[in-house]
Design a protein around this motif. Structure first.
Motif, PDB file in Angstrom:
ATOM      1  N   ASN A  17       0.821  -1.005  -0.011  1.00 24.60           N
ATOM      2  CA  ASN A  17       0.123  -0.011   0.026  1.00 24.60           C
ATOM      3  C   ASN A  17       0.999   1.227   0.049  1.00 24.60           C
ATOM      4  N   GLY A  18       1.849   1.303   0.796  1.00 24.12           N
ATOM      5  CA  GLY A  18       2.671   2.559   0.811  1.00 24.12           C
ATOM      6  C   GLY A  18       3.311   2.545  -0.582  1.00 24.12           C
ATOM      7  N   ALA A 210       0.852   4.224   6.166  1.00 22.65           N
ATOM      8  CA  ALA A 210       0.389   3.051   5.530  1.00 22.65           C
ATOM      9  C   ALA A 210       1.437   2.095   6.028  1.00 22.65           C
ATOM     10  N   VAL A 215       0.048   0.364  11.812  1.00 22.05           N
ATOM     11  CA  VAL A 215      -0.799   1.721  11.554  1.00 22.05           C
ATOM     12  C   VAL A 215      -1.256   2.432  12.798  1.00 22.05           C
ATOM     13  N   TYR A 364     -11.090  -2.377   2.891  1.00 27.26           N
ATOM     14  CA  TYR A 364     -10.064  -1.398   3.520  1.00 27.26           C
ATOM     15  C   TYR A 364     -11.067  -0.170   3.861  1.00 27.26           C
ATOM     16  N   VAL A 380      -4.256   4.362   6.415  1.00 26.59           N
ATOM     17  CA  VAL A 380      -4.912   3.092   5.448  1.00 26.59           C
ATOM     18  C   VAL A 380      -5.282   1.893   6.658  1.00 26.59           C
TER      19      VAL A 380
END
Length: 533
Positions: A17-18, A210, A215, A364, A380
């Motif tokens: 995701n990052g 992310a 998180v 998500y 996220v």
């Protein structure tokens, strides 16, 4: 370390995701810094079942929106990187005592039609007494179904997203941890610490959290409870700073950490299909052709409460996976047959209605914290590898609007590095690469084509013989590839190379892995410069 002007976006977390967010942001023209406390894909994003799939079993939990979104992404991703992603046919043997045939047919019909398919064939029923996939199965299993999904080299997918971000101007810093982040004067002031202890500050107009399994910890410790003191320190050091205590934001979402473990054995069947097995506990187990000579089996779903960076498979999980396979295959396996295993912690979106970890949603949520006049923070929560590109796209839509400069999305039709293969025809590309490099052993040429796509020629460089590739650390790993991985793909250790950017650790001659790893680590120690910002 001097910074001439603030970055537009600081991305924290070098998982899928990052890396996807950094890529999308850089391609939209933002100045981006991505920091990752370890290596790219060091944790969750290299510990998946390595599938690009809609999630057939999620239909039972009525996750129709998630499945449709994932199915829509399958072919987008297959076109973006046909060297590291490809179609895969799955065989589901029918066990009448677990799910009736009509229910499976209905689910597969829905799976086939929830999103448009152009590359992937649809599902059908098969006779396992005549189909090649029936050969390794116990004789009592006579019927089954076959359907399509996709395979992905998950760790390479992360690296390619980071590489594309870098080539669009992003700065990627691995082994660099976010220690604290403070809002002041409309910016984020972030303190970063490198592996050697070097600490420095950067400024950014927006930040994306992310961090996957971390998180919540990041919000609580680096951006949360420590933020107030950090802001006061910043104001003491510079009285012109006007901190905004709204950084102590309580998020609307949380993640639930679920451990998934996999085992790898020597190849258990000869054909190129994968299996999806139904267990009496309603868990799904995959058995997938892996690295030519092996079979990948997984995954488990177990609630996890420890340090995500120290997750390991247990003896009970190994036995569970072996038992799951032994219900179906004629030739039983035991823990003695396991040649490698890995575990990862999936940061699933907290679902109070799901007691069973297998039932927790794989969808998500993106939360944007943007108080008046304060620098935006996007966090996220949850997600799965198949939907990473869509997640990143939605994240950047939110971030660019918050920054007052919305920019159109661009990644849907853009190939990843090495993925610009004509007509997404990998077989034709690989054959051409072999013809252009006749001195490369066919197996090595094929591996280069698979791992690097159209960038494979850069790995080979000007070499015209195996000797010109430099020192051979193993029969398949030459110095030229190490050099490429260090200079282009942020590799810094033997583990980065042998178990993430390649899976050559599986192919090392028995008894030599420790020696090979020491030699590679020594090479990196001689070659790797310190990172600079």
């Amino acid at each position: 370390m001097a910074q001439d002007s603030p970055f537009d976006l600081l991305v924290v977390g070098g998982g899928i995701n990052g890396a996807g967010i950094a890529r999308d942001a850089a391609g939209r023209g933002l100045s981006v810094l991505l920091c990752e406390q370890h290596d790219l894909a060091a944790h969750t994003s290299s510990a998946s079942t390595k599938l690009i799939h809609g999630g057939l079993r999620y239909l039972e939990y009525r996750e129709f929106s998630l499945v449709r979104k994932a199915l829509q992404e399958r072919e987008t991703l297959l076109r973006a990187a046909p060297h590291i992603m490809w179609p895969l046919r799955f065989v589901m043997p029918h066990m009448p005592n677990l799910r009736p045939a009509w229910l499976i047919r209905a689910g597969l019909f829905l799976y086939d039609h929830l999103a448009r398919r152009e590359l992937l064939p649809g599902s059908r029923g098969i006779d396992l007494h005549t189909h090649s996939a029936g050969a390794p199965l116990v004789s009592s299993i006579t019927r089954g179904f076959v359907y399509s999904d996709g395979w992905v080299d998950d760790a390479r997918l992360v690296v390619l997203n980071a590489l594309d971000a870098s080539e669009h101007g992003a700065r990627v810093m691995t082994r660099t941890k976010l220690a604290s982040a403070t809002r002041a004067n409309g910016l984020w002031r972030a303190r970063l610490i490198q592996a050697d202890g070097t600490a420095f500050d950067v400024h950014a107009r927006a930040m994306a959290n992310a961090a996957g399994p971390w998180v919540g910890e990041l919000l609580r410790d680096a951006i949360g409870s420590n933020t107030t003191q950090a802001m006061h320190d910043a104001q003491r050091d510079d009285p012109s700073n006007h901190p905004n205590d709204s950084a102590n934001h309580k998020p609307s979402y949380a993640v639930r950490l679920v451990k998934g473990s996999h085992i790898v054995t020597r190849r258990l069947f000869e054909h190129d299909h994968a299996y999806i097995f139904q267990n009496p506990d309603k868990r799904i187990i995959f058995a997938i052709p892996y690295e030519r000579d092996f079979t990948l089996i997984g995954t488990t779903d177990i609630e996890y409460h420890g340090d995500p960076s120290r997750v390991t498979i247990t003896a009970e999980e190994t036995q569970y996976l072996c038992d799951s396979i032994n219900r179906y295959f004629k030739q039983p396996i035991s823990p003695r047959d396991v040649v490698w295993s890995y575990s990862g912690v999936r940061p699933l979106l907290e679902d109070e209605n799901a007691d069973n970890p297998s039932a927790v949603t794989r969808d998500y949520r993106l939360e944007l914290d943007h108080p008046d006049g304060a620098a935006p923070l996007l966090s996220v929560f949850g997600g799965k590898i198949t939907t990473f590109r869509k997640l990143a796209e939605e994240a950047l839509d939110k971030i660019t609007r918050a920054l007052g400069a919305p920019v159109p999305a661009w990644t849907a039709g853009a190939p990843l590095p090495g993925g610009n293969i004509a007509h997404a025809d990998f077989a034709a590309f690989a054959a051409q690469f072999e013809q252009q490099h006749p001195w490369l052993p066919a197996r090595l040429a094929r591996r280069y084509a698979r791992a690097y796509g159209t960038r494979a020629a850069r790995v080979v460089g000007e070499a015209r013989s195996l000797a010109e590739l430099g020192h051979a650390f193993t029969p398949d790993l030459y110095e030229a590839e190490l050099r490429y991985l260090r200079e282009v793909e942020w590799a810094r250790s033997a583990y980065d190379v042998l178990w993430r950017r390649t899976k050559l650790g599986l192919h090392v001659e028995p008894g030599t892995l420790d020696t090979v790893s020491r030699d590679i680590d020594a090479w990196f120690a001689r070659k790797t410069p310190a990172q600079q910002i």
